[in-house]
Design a protein around this motif. Sequence first.
Motif, short mmCIF file in Angstrom:
data_model
loop_
_atom_site.label_atom_id
_atom_site.label_comp_id
_atom_site.label_asym_id
_atom_site.label_seq_id
_atom_site.Cartn_x
_atom_site.Cartn_y
_atom_site.Cartn_z
N GLU A 28 -15.76 4.44 4.34
CA GLU A 28 -15.89 3.02 4.67
C GLU A 28 -14.54 2.32 4.61
O GLU A 28 -14.23 1.46 5.43
CB GLU A 28 -16.89 2.35 3.73
CG GLU A 28 -18.32 2.80 3.97
CD GLU A 28 -19.26 2.40 2.86
OE1 GLU A 28 -20.46 2.27 3.15
OE2 GLU A 28 -18.83 2.24 1.70
N ASP A 29 -13.71 2.71 3.66
CA ASP A 29 -12.36 2.14 3.53
C ASP A 29 -11.51 2.51 4.74
O ASP A 29 -10.85 1.66 5.35
CB ASP A 29 -11.72 2.63 2.23
CG ASP A 29 -10.40 1.95 1.92
OD1 ASP A 29 -10.24 0.76 2.25
OD2 ASP A 29 -9.52 2.63 1.35
N GLN A 30 -11.51 3.77 5.11
CA GLN A 30 -10.71 4.25 6.25
C GLN A 30 -11.15 3.61 7.56
O GLN A 30 -10.33 3.31 8.42
CB GLN A 30 -10.78 5.76 6.35
CG GLN A 30 -10.06 6.46 5.22
CD GLN A 30 -10.34 7.95 5.18
OE1 GLN A 30 -11.09 8.49 5.99
NE2 GLN A 30 -9.75 8.63 4.21
N HIS A 31 -12.46 3.39 7.72
CA HIS A 31 -12.98 2.77 8.94
C HIS A 31 -12.95 1.24 8.87
O HIS A 31 -13.38 0.57 9.80
CB HIS A 31 -14.41 3.24 9.21
CG HIS A 31 -14.48 4.67 9.61
ND1 HIS A 31 -14.88 5.66 8.73
CD2 HIS A 31 -14.18 5.30 10.77
CE1 HIS A 31 -14.83 6.82 9.34
NE2 HIS A 31 -14.40 6.63 10.58
N MET A 32 -12.47 0.71 7.75
CA MET A 32 -12.42 -0.74 7.51
C MET A 32 -13.78 -1.39 7.75
O MET A 32 -13.90 -2.46 8.35
CB MET A 32 -11.32 -1.39 8.34
CG MET A 32 -9.95 -0.90 7.94
SD MET A 32 -8.51 -1.81 8.51
CE MET A 32 -8.72 -1.89 10.25
N ASP A 33 -14.83 -0.69 7.29
CA ASP A 33 -16.18 -1.24 7.37
C ASP A 33 -16.28 -2.51 6.52
O ASP A 33 -15.58 -2.64 5.52
CB ASP A 33 -17.21 -0.22 6.86
CG ASP A 33 -17.35 0.98 7.78
OD1 ASP A 33 -16.92 0.90 8.95
OD2 ASP A 33 -17.90 1.99 7.33
N ARG A 34 -17.15 -3.39 6.92
CA ARG A 34 -17.37 -4.63 6.16
C ARG A 34 -18.37 -4.34 5.05
O ARG A 34 -19.57 -4.21 5.29
CB ARG A 34 -17.88 -5.72 7.07
CG ARG A 34 -16.84 -6.16 8.06
CD ARG A 34 -17.37 -7.25 8.93
NE ARG A 34 -16.33 -7.70 9.82
CZ ARG A 34 -16.28 -8.89 10.34
NH1 ARG A 34 -17.24 -9.76 10.09
NH2 ARG A 34 -15.30 -9.24 11.13
N THR A 61 -9.59 -0.50 -3.62
CA THR A 61 -9.87 0.78 -2.98
C THR A 61 -11.05 1.44 -3.69
O THR A 61 -11.47 0.98 -4.76
CB THR A 61 -8.64 1.72 -3.07
OG1 THR A 61 -8.49 2.15 -4.42
CG2 THR A 61 -7.37 1.03 -2.58
N GLY A 105 -10.03 -7.43 -3.60
CA GLY A 105 -9.92 -6.40 -2.58
C GLY A 105 -9.38 -5.16 -3.28
O GLY A 105 -8.34 -5.23 -3.95
N ASP A 111 -14.64 6.17 0.47
CA ASP A 111 -13.37 6.42 1.17
C ASP A 111 -13.55 6.27 2.68
O ASP A 111 -12.71 5.70 3.35
CB ASP A 111 -12.84 7.82 0.85
CG ASP A 111 -12.27 7.91 -0.56
OD1 ASP A 111 -11.62 6.95 -1.02
OD2 ASP A 111 -12.47 8.96 -1.20
N ASN A 163 -4.79 -3.37 -5.67
CA ASN A 163 -5.85 -4.32 -5.35
C ASN A 163 -5.26 -5.71 -5.29
O ASN A 163 -4.13 -5.94 -5.72
CB ASN A 163 -7.02 -4.23 -6.35
CG ASN A 163 -6.61 -4.46 -7.77
OD1 ASN A 163 -6.21 -5.56 -8.13
ND2 ASN A 163 -6.69 -3.43 -8.61
N GLU A 196 0.83 -1.20 0.00
CA GLU A 196 0.00 0.00 0.00
C GLU A 196 0.87 1.25 0.00
O GLU A 196 0.56 2.25 -0.64
CB GLU A 196 -0.92 0.00 1.22
CG GLU A 196 -1.93 1.11 1.22
CD GLU A 196 -2.89 1.01 2.39
OE1 GLU A 196 -3.58 2.02 2.64
OE2 GLU A 196 -2.97 -0.05 3.02
#
Length: 94
Positions: free
Chosen positions: A64-70, A43, A41, A62, A21, A3
């Motif tokens: 959801e990505d930062q919070h590592m939401d499912r 971004t 997987g 973004d 990815n 990353e």
Amino acid sequence: MTEGDVKVISRINHVSRAEGNVRGNGQVVYKDKNWSTSLYGATPLYADMHAAQPYYGRFFTDSEDQHMDRVVLLGQTVINNLFVNKNENPWARR
């Protein structure tokens, strides 16, 4: 590539964006059904960089990505095999 590598590449002059990815295979399970499929997987940049627009649902944000939401975006084949009962809604939050 890591990353961190993607972040460094995105800062190079004349590079408008860079996205990393991963791809693999796995089982998707819902209740008593499961389906073997390809997994990606990515971004939030994936959709724009690949001119991808899902027929149903949406790509994740973004935030959801930062919070590592499912968050998952299912393809039609997975939906057809896991959600046989048409009254079940694969998009309902569980």
